[in-house]
Scaffold this active site. Sequence first.
Site, PDB file in Angstrom:
ATOM      1  N   SER A 245      -2.762  10.246  -2.794  1.00 22.03           N
ATOM      2  CA  SER A 245      -3.258   9.038  -2.215  1.00 22.03           C
ATOM      3  C   SER A 245      -2.818   8.784  -0.810  1.00 22.03           C
ATOM      4  CB  SER A 245      -2.585   7.680  -3.212  1.00 22.03           C
ATOM      5  OG  SER A 245      -3.159   6.825  -3.059  1.00 22.03           O
ATOM      6  N   ASP A 477     -12.811   6.084  -7.909  1.00 22.80           N
ATOM      7  CA  ASP A 477     -11.207   5.906  -7.756  1.00 22.80           C
ATOM      8  C   ASP A 477     -11.212   4.327  -7.189  1.00 22.80           C
ATOM      9  OD1 ASP A 477      -8.848   5.716  -6.129  1.00 22.80           O
ATOM     10  OD2 ASP A 477      -8.563   7.906  -6.236  1.00 22.80           O
ATOM     11  N   HIS A 505      -7.350   7.008 -10.392  1.00 22.84           N
ATOM     12  CA  HIS A 505      -6.938   7.260  -9.018  1.00 22.84           C
ATOM     13  C   HIS A 505      -6.541   8.672  -9.297  1.00 22.84           C
ATOM     14  CE1 HIS A 505      -5.325   6.789  -5.133  1.00 22.84           C
ATOM     15  NE2 HIS A 505      -4.032   6.512  -5.641  1.00 22.84           N
TER      16      HIS A 505
END
Length: 536
Positions: A245, A477, A505
């Site tokens: 991320s 996602d 995610h």
Amino acid sequence: MYTRRLHRRSRFRAGATLLAAAALLVSACSTGSATGAARSSAAQVAEPGDEAAVLAALPKATPSALAPYYGQKLSWRNCGVPGFECTTLRAPLDYDDPERGDVRLAVARAKATGPGKKLGSLLVNPGGPGGSAVGYLQSYAAVGYPAPVRAQYDMVAIDPRGVARSEPVVCLDGADMDTYTQTDITPDDEREADALVDSYKKFAEACGANAPQLLRHVSTKEAARDMDVLRAALGDERLTYVGASYGTFLGATYAGLFPDRVGRLVLDGAMDPSLPARRLNLDQTAGFETSFTAFAKDCVRQPDCPLGGPGTPPKQVGRNLKAFFDKLDARPIPTGDADGRRLGEALATTGVIAAMYDQAAWPQLREALTAAMRESDGAGLLVLSDSYYEREADGTYSNLMSANAAVNCLDLPPAFDSPEQVREALPSFEKASPVFGEGLAWASLNCAYWPVAATGEPHRIEAKGAAPIVVVGTTRDPATPYRWSQALARQLSSARLLTFDGDGHTAYGRGSDCIDSAINTYLLRGTPPAEGKRCS
């Protein structure tokens, strides 16, 4: 944006469900941190182009003023957690003026478990910004990463400057954070809009008062430079790294600054550094809608879905949830919380969004929604929201939210300068997500009142000359839309895009043998996946 929760797998206090926390990205969470770029609406939503500046590499030679940092010897000690050792890394507060003093950064290590020749250090970062990499290493990575990887690498983590154990930025105390997280994020009139602005101003002013110097030096570029100091102190010629991320932005920034020092980099759930904040927030809003649509389809197939029966279209499921949010906005419901908190629209929205990060949390979300909608019991959604905010049972919070805002607001100019700009942009956000768009648009306002001017701008990262870099993207996602992974892979000169066709995610370590095998092979042998490889 809501890219906050790092890929760190925090356990909900009310059940065994594991939430693969996302990275706190760019915008803000219910009343959380935001970032953006204050330009015209048209410019903000325009596609990035080749005119975006390219992040320039730093000189290969280490400046003499930084030699004491690069040459430091780490003193490892027992950290009180079996199997780990800890140390403190010194880095300059200001890389342009090292004489201004140091920041002291927490580092943890789990030594390689296997016999034979080792491959060096593997640095991990779960995302955020604001997530504790040390906490992630100790709670998950050092035991959850594949055994062959842990056997050949020393697993290492550093809390970025301003985060957790590394001189944390702290803005509000627990009671004030409770008020902040419950502030109405869908104002119905001028009075409610003023109250939201006041909450953003109070948060920003507290951050400025509590960390006046550090607040100017918590950018992603500075954190990436800290990683290079750590690389040298560990004795590694090149950096091997897995970032999830926001951790992909950190890793890509490292590659752009130090392309000749790139070893094996995995960037999972990528961000696109060329986008201004408003566009990032808008894309992420659409990403949450995509994830919610997948949840809605799954929910109505279950016998206990409170949002609709078999065959109910996802749009109607969304309308039903939005209607429930509207009811909570008018009349919050009890939660049984010891501090008397009731579940209003803001906390409920955060709870739902928290569960979008991992489809394994969907059954827990259905149960929480059922209790809230049919029994007026908001406890389940409050648990989800508290997990997202990292609020403890005693009413204290980690510094996640404070650090998230501090980094985001420094990395990019604010998405909006005023409530008027938010109102102008509402149609585009509500089109991107009829369920979450209004709240996420208003959540993108808070950096407008930040006490420190942004030092970063949108830019491309090419990292010319770097060794092969693996970018991993998940097609549905919610927090880092797949298009961002595609965009970063196009920018990086040596990137290979590895695609996971699925929900949730990030992808590594989340159940796909295809993804895990490809990444393990790259980390252990240096062989990147084939161009265009897809897994499901």
